[in-house]
Design a protein around this motif. Structure first.
Motif, PDB file in Angstrom:
ATOM      1  N   MET A  45     -14.787  -1.726   6.458  1.00 25.15           N
ATOM      2  CA  MET A  45     -14.432  -1.762   5.040  1.00 25.15           C
ATOM      3  C   MET A  45     -12.958  -2.118   4.884  1.00 25.15           C
ATOM      4  O   MET A  45     -12.128  -1.794   5.730  1.00 25.15           O
ATOM      5  CB  MET A  45     -14.699  -0.403   4.382  1.00 25.15           C
ATOM      6  CG  MET A  45     -14.453  -0.402   2.887  1.00 25.15           C
ATOM      7  SD  MET A  45     -14.897   1.149   2.106  1.00 25.15           S
ATOM      8  CE  MET A  45     -13.633   2.242   2.761  1.00 25.15           C
ATOM      9  N   ILE A  46     -12.647  -2.772   3.796  1.00 31.54           N
ATOM     10  CA  ILE A  46     -11.283  -3.147   3.473  1.00 31.54           C
ATOM     11  C   ILE A  46     -10.787  -2.274   2.328  1.00 31.54           C
ATOM     12  O   ILE A  46     -11.481  -2.086   1.328  1.00 31.54           O
ATOM     13  CB  ILE A  46     -11.186  -4.625   3.070  1.00 31.54           C
ATOM     14  CG1 ILE A  46     -11.629  -5.515   4.235  1.00 31.54           C
ATOM     15  CG2 ILE A  46      -9.777  -4.992   2.625  1.00 31.54           C
ATOM     16  CD1 ILE A  46     -11.727  -6.982   3.874  1.00 31.54           C
ATOM     17  N   SER A  47      -9.605  -1.721   2.478  1.00 30.10           N
ATOM     18  CA  SER A  47      -8.960  -0.961   1.412  1.00 30.10           C
ATOM     19  C   SER A  47      -7.923  -1.857   0.745  1.00 30.10           C
ATOM     20  O   SER A  47      -6.977  -2.308   1.401  1.00 30.10           O
ATOM     21  CB  SER A  47      -8.287   0.298   1.966  1.00 30.10           C
ATOM     22  OG  SER A  47      -9.231   1.183   2.516  1.00 30.10           O
ATOM     23  N   VAL A  48      -8.113  -2.137  -0.531  1.00 28.39           N
ATOM     24  CA  VAL A  48      -7.171  -2.963  -1.290  1.00 28.39           C
ATOM     25  C   VAL A  48      -6.240  -2.033  -2.051  1.00 28.39           C
ATOM     26  O   VAL A  48      -6.681  -1.248  -2.898  1.00 28.39           O
ATOM     27  CB  VAL A  48      -7.910  -3.895  -2.261  1.00 28.39           C
ATOM     28  CG1 VAL A  48      -6.906  -4.772  -3.011  1.00 28.39           C
ATOM     29  CG2 VAL A  48      -8.916  -4.756  -1.510  1.00 28.39           C
ATOM     30  N   ILE A  49      -4.950  -2.111  -1.746  1.00 29.09           N
ATOM     31  CA  ILE A  49      -3.957  -1.198  -2.309  1.00 29.09           C
ATOM     32  C   ILE A  49      -3.051  -1.984  -3.251  1.00 29.09           C
ATOM     33  O   ILE A  49      -2.411  -2.962  -2.845  1.00 29.09           O
ATOM     34  CB  ILE A  49      -3.143  -0.524  -1.188  1.00 29.09           C
ATOM     35  CG1 ILE A  49      -4.087   0.283  -0.293  1.00 29.09           C
ATOM     36  CG2 ILE A  49      -2.031   0.357  -1.761  1.00 29.09           C
ATOM     37  CD1 ILE A  49      -3.485   0.696   1.019  1.00 29.09           C
ATOM     38  N   ILE A  50      -2.996  -1.551  -4.506  1.00 31.01           N
ATOM     39  CA  ILE A  50      -2.271  -2.288  -5.537  1.00 31.01           C
ATOM     40  C   ILE A  50      -1.159  -1.413  -6.102  1.00 31.01           C
ATOM     41  O   ILE A  50      -1.424  -0.453  -6.831  1.00 31.01           O
ATOM     42  CB  ILE A  50      -3.215  -2.701  -6.681  1.00 31.01           C
ATOM     43  CG1 ILE A  50      -4.432  -3.441  -6.129  1.00 31.01           C
ATOM     44  CG2 ILE A  50      -2.472  -3.553  -7.710  1.00 31.01           C
ATOM     45  CD1 ILE A  50      -5.533  -3.636  -7.144  1.00 31.01           C
ATOM     46  N   PRO A  51       0.106  -1.693  -5.785  1.00 34.80           N
ATOM     47  CA  PRO A  51       1.201  -0.984  -6.445  1.00 34.80           C
ATOM     48  C   PRO A  51       1.426  -1.583  -7.832  1.00 34.80           C
ATOM     49  O   PRO A  51       1.413  -2.810  -7.989  1.00 34.80           O
ATOM     50  CB  PRO A  51       2.394  -1.241  -5.522  1.00 34.80           C
ATOM     51  CG  PRO A  51       2.094  -2.579  -4.917  1.00 34.80           C
ATOM     52  CD  PRO A  51       0.592  -2.667  -4.802  1.00 34.80           C
ATOM     53  N   ALA A  52       1.611  -0.749  -8.829  1.00 35.85           N
ATOM     54  CA  ALA A  52       1.745  -1.274 -10.194  1.00 35.85           C
ATOM     55  C   ALA A  52       2.786  -0.491 -10.972  1.00 35.85           C
ATOM     56  O   ALA A  52       2.929   0.723 -10.806  1.00 35.85           O
ATOM     57  CB  ALA A  52       0.399  -1.213 -10.923  1.00 35.85           C
ATOM     58  N   TYR A  53       3.496  -1.212 -11.833  1.00 33.86           N
ATOM     59  CA  TYR A  53       4.454  -0.581 -12.749  1.00 33.86           C
ATOM     60  C   TYR A  53       4.551  -1.450 -13.998  1.00 33.86           C
ATOM     61  O   TYR A  53       5.001  -2.597 -13.930  1.00 33.86           O
ATOM     62  CB  TYR A  53       5.825  -0.429 -12.096  1.00 33.86           C
ATOM     63  CG  TYR A  53       6.857   0.157 -13.041  1.00 33.86           C
ATOM     64  CD1 TYR A  53       6.838   1.510 -13.367  1.00 33.86           C
ATOM     65  CD2 TYR A  53       7.822  -0.649 -13.631  1.00 33.86           C
ATOM     66  CE1 TYR A  53       7.761   2.054 -14.244  1.00 33.86           C
ATOM     67  CE2 TYR A  53       8.754  -0.122 -14.509  1.00 33.86           C
ATOM     68  CZ  TYR A  53       8.715   1.220 -14.817  1.00 33.86           C
ATOM     69  OH  TYR A  53       9.621   1.747 -15.703  1.00 33.86           O
ATOM     70  N   ASN A  54       4.092  -0.922 -15.119  1.00 31.77           N
ATOM     71  CA  ASN A  54       4.111  -1.642 -16.394  1.00 31.77           C
ATOM     72  C   ASN A  54       3.499  -3.043 -16.265  1.00 31.77           C
ATOM     73  O   ASN A  54       4.114  -4.046 -16.598  1.00 31.77           O
ATOM     74  CB  ASN A  54       5.541  -1.732 -16.935  1.00 31.77           C
ATOM     75  CG  ASN A  54       6.056  -0.395 -17.436  1.00 31.77           C
ATOM     76  OD1 ASN A  54       5.294   0.565 -17.623  1.00 31.77           O
ATOM     77  ND2 ASN A  54       7.358  -0.310 -17.656  1.00 31.77           N
ATOM     78  N   GLU A  55       2.257  -3.075 -15.793  1.00 34.27           N
ATOM     79  CA  GLU A  55       1.586  -4.343 -15.522  1.00 34.27           C
ATOM     80  C   GLU A  55       0.371  -4.562 -16.422  1.00 34.27           C
ATOM     81  O   GLU A  55      -0.602  -5.194 -16.026  1.00 34.27           O
ATOM     82  CB  GLU A  55       1.150  -4.392 -14.051  1.00 34.27           C
ATOM     83  CG  GLU A  55       2.282  -4.540 -13.060  1.00 34.27           C
ATOM     84  CD  GLU A  55       2.877  -5.938 -13.048  1.00 34.27           C
ATOM     85  OE1 GLU A  55       2.478  -6.769 -13.887  1.00 34.27           O
ATOM     86  OE2 GLU A  55       3.742  -6.195 -12.196  1.00 34.27           O
ATOM     87  N   GLU A  56       0.418  -4.062 -17.649  1.00 31.18           N
ATOM     88  CA  GLU A  56      -0.740  -4.192 -18.532  1.00 31.18           C
ATOM     89  C   GLU A  56      -1.109  -5.649 -18.820  1.00 31.18           C
ATOM     90  O   GLU A  56      -2.284  -5.958 -19.079  1.00 31.18           O
ATOM     91  CB  GLU A  56      -0.484  -3.468 -19.859  1.00 31.18           C
ATOM     92  CG  GLU A  56       0.638  -4.052 -20.684  1.00 31.18           C
ATOM     93  CD  GLU A  56       0.805  -3.378 -22.047  1.00 31.18           C
ATOM     94  OE1 GLU A  56       0.102  -2.365 -22.280  1.00 31.18           O
ATOM     95  OE2 GLU A  56       1.624  -3.852 -22.848  1.00 31.18           O
ATOM     96  N   LYS A  57      -0.151  -6.557 -18.757  1.00 31.12           N
ATOM     97  CA  LYS A  57      -0.430  -7.959 -19.071  1.00 31.12           C
ATOM     98  C   LYS A  57      -1.089  -8.690 -17.899  1.00 31.12           C
ATOM     99  O   LYS A  57      -2.064  -9.418 -18.083  1.00 31.12           O
ATOM    100  CB  LYS A  57       0.862  -8.681 -19.466  1.00 31.12           C
ATOM    101  CG  LYS A  57       1.479  -8.183 -20.761  1.00 31.12           C
ATOM    102  CD  LYS A  57       2.758  -8.942 -21.083  1.00 31.12           C
ATOM    103  CE  LYS A  57       3.398  -8.441 -22.372  1.00 31.12           C
ATOM    104  NZ  LYS A  57       4.672  -9.159 -22.662  1.00 31.12           N
ATOM    105  N   ALA A  58      -0.560  -8.504 -16.698  1.00 32.55           N
ATOM    106  CA  ALA A  58      -1.056  -9.249 -15.543  1.00 32.55           C
ATOM    107  C   ALA A  58      -2.236  -8.569 -14.855  1.00 32.55           C
ATOM    108  O   ALA A  58      -3.071  -9.239 -14.243  1.00 32.55           O
ATOM    109  CB  ALA A  58       0.077  -9.458 -14.530  1.00 32.55           C
ATOM    110  N   LEU A  59      -2.318  -7.255 -14.955  1.00 28.53           N
ATOM    111  CA  LEU A  59      -3.297  -6.493 -14.174  1.00 28.53           C
ATOM    112  C   LEU A  59      -4.753  -6.840 -14.475  1.00 28.53           C
ATOM    113  O   LEU A  59      -5.569  -6.894 -13.545  1.00 28.53           O
ATOM    114  CB  LEU A  59      -3.055  -5.000 -14.376  1.00 28.53           C
ATOM    115  CG  LEU A  59      -3.881  -4.044 -13.506  1.00 28.53           C
ATOM    116  CD1 LEU A  59      -3.655  -4.316 -12.031  1.00 28.53           C
ATOM    117  CD2 LEU A  59      -3.528  -2.591 -13.841  1.00 28.53           C
TER     118      LEU A  59
END
Length: 225
Positions: free
Chosen positions: A1-15
């Motif tokens: 299995m692959i774990s996809v890890i997404i760091p985010a900060y104020n990304e409502e537009k791109a996310l």
């Protein structure tokens, strides 16, 4: 299995586009989004995907990605920026890699049709083929066991991807996948394409020569949303 890890900060537009692209991927994977204290709708966007794991940590890609890796259950860890789109079948391609391959990343291009940005991506891909240093916006992936052996991302506010890869290439040769990720070009467009490129080149030069990074170049790391 692959774990996809997404760091985010104020990304409502791109996310939303990033997650839509991710959840269209075939194969078995888990998605872990680590929020760094967003004050916009980032967490609300993430919660619209019932299978996503939502974590919180202090702001900073290194601490956020390490927090996600600590929770991950996959044999592979893939670190995906919140404004970057994976190519089709990216996860299946990673899952099919030979056992001797331990790390890698994807070719890179910016969104949009700007010729200067295309040229910058071409130069960046050439740099990556030559140095095997994978940048964070290339969707770096590494086997979980090796990531833990190397101590994860160093606890620093910037350039954690380069610092980790400098350790990584001492023990393995990361591969560069044939397919391409697409990163939102907002920062380069808003701050000036060639000005931003000059700052990146200066930062790379200072890192290579182990010199202090000028404040004018550090301005590149300011958040642009």
């Amino acid at each position: 299995m692959i774990s996809v890890i997404i760091p985010a900060y104020n990304e409502e537009k791109a996310l939303p586009a990033t997650l839509d692209c991710l959840f269209k991927q075939p194969g078995v994977f888990e998605a872990i989004l680590v929020d760094g204290g967003s004050v916009d709708r980032t967490q609300e966007v993430a919660k619209a995907y019932p299978s996503i794991q939502l974590l919180s940590s202090p702001k900073g890609r290194a601490s956020q990605m390490n927090a996600g890796a600590a929770r991950a259950k996959g044999n592979w860890l893939l670190f995906l920026h919140a404004d970057t789109l994976l190519p089709e079948d990216a996860l299946m391609a990673i899952d099919a890699l030979d056992d001797h391959i331990a790390a890698g990343g994807f070719r890179h291009r910016f969104s949009g049709q700007n010729g200067s940005l295309r040229l910058i991506s071409l130069m960046d891909n050439f740099r990556c083929r030559s140095t095997r240093i994978i940048y964070g916006d290339q969707a770096m992936f590494v086997r979980q066991r090796l990531f833990q052996e190397l101590g994860g991302f160093p606890d620093q506010s910037i350039l954690e991807d380069i610092a980790f890869c400098q350790k990584l290439i001492q023990v393995t040769q990361p591969i560069l996948m044939a397919s391409t990720v697409v990163t939102d070009s907002r920062k380069f467009v808003k701050k000036g394409i060639w000005r931003s490129t000059g700052q990146v080149v200066l930062i790379q030069l200072c890192v290579t020569l182990r010199l202090p990074i000028p404040r004018t170049a550090l301005a590149f790391f300011q958040d642009v949303r």
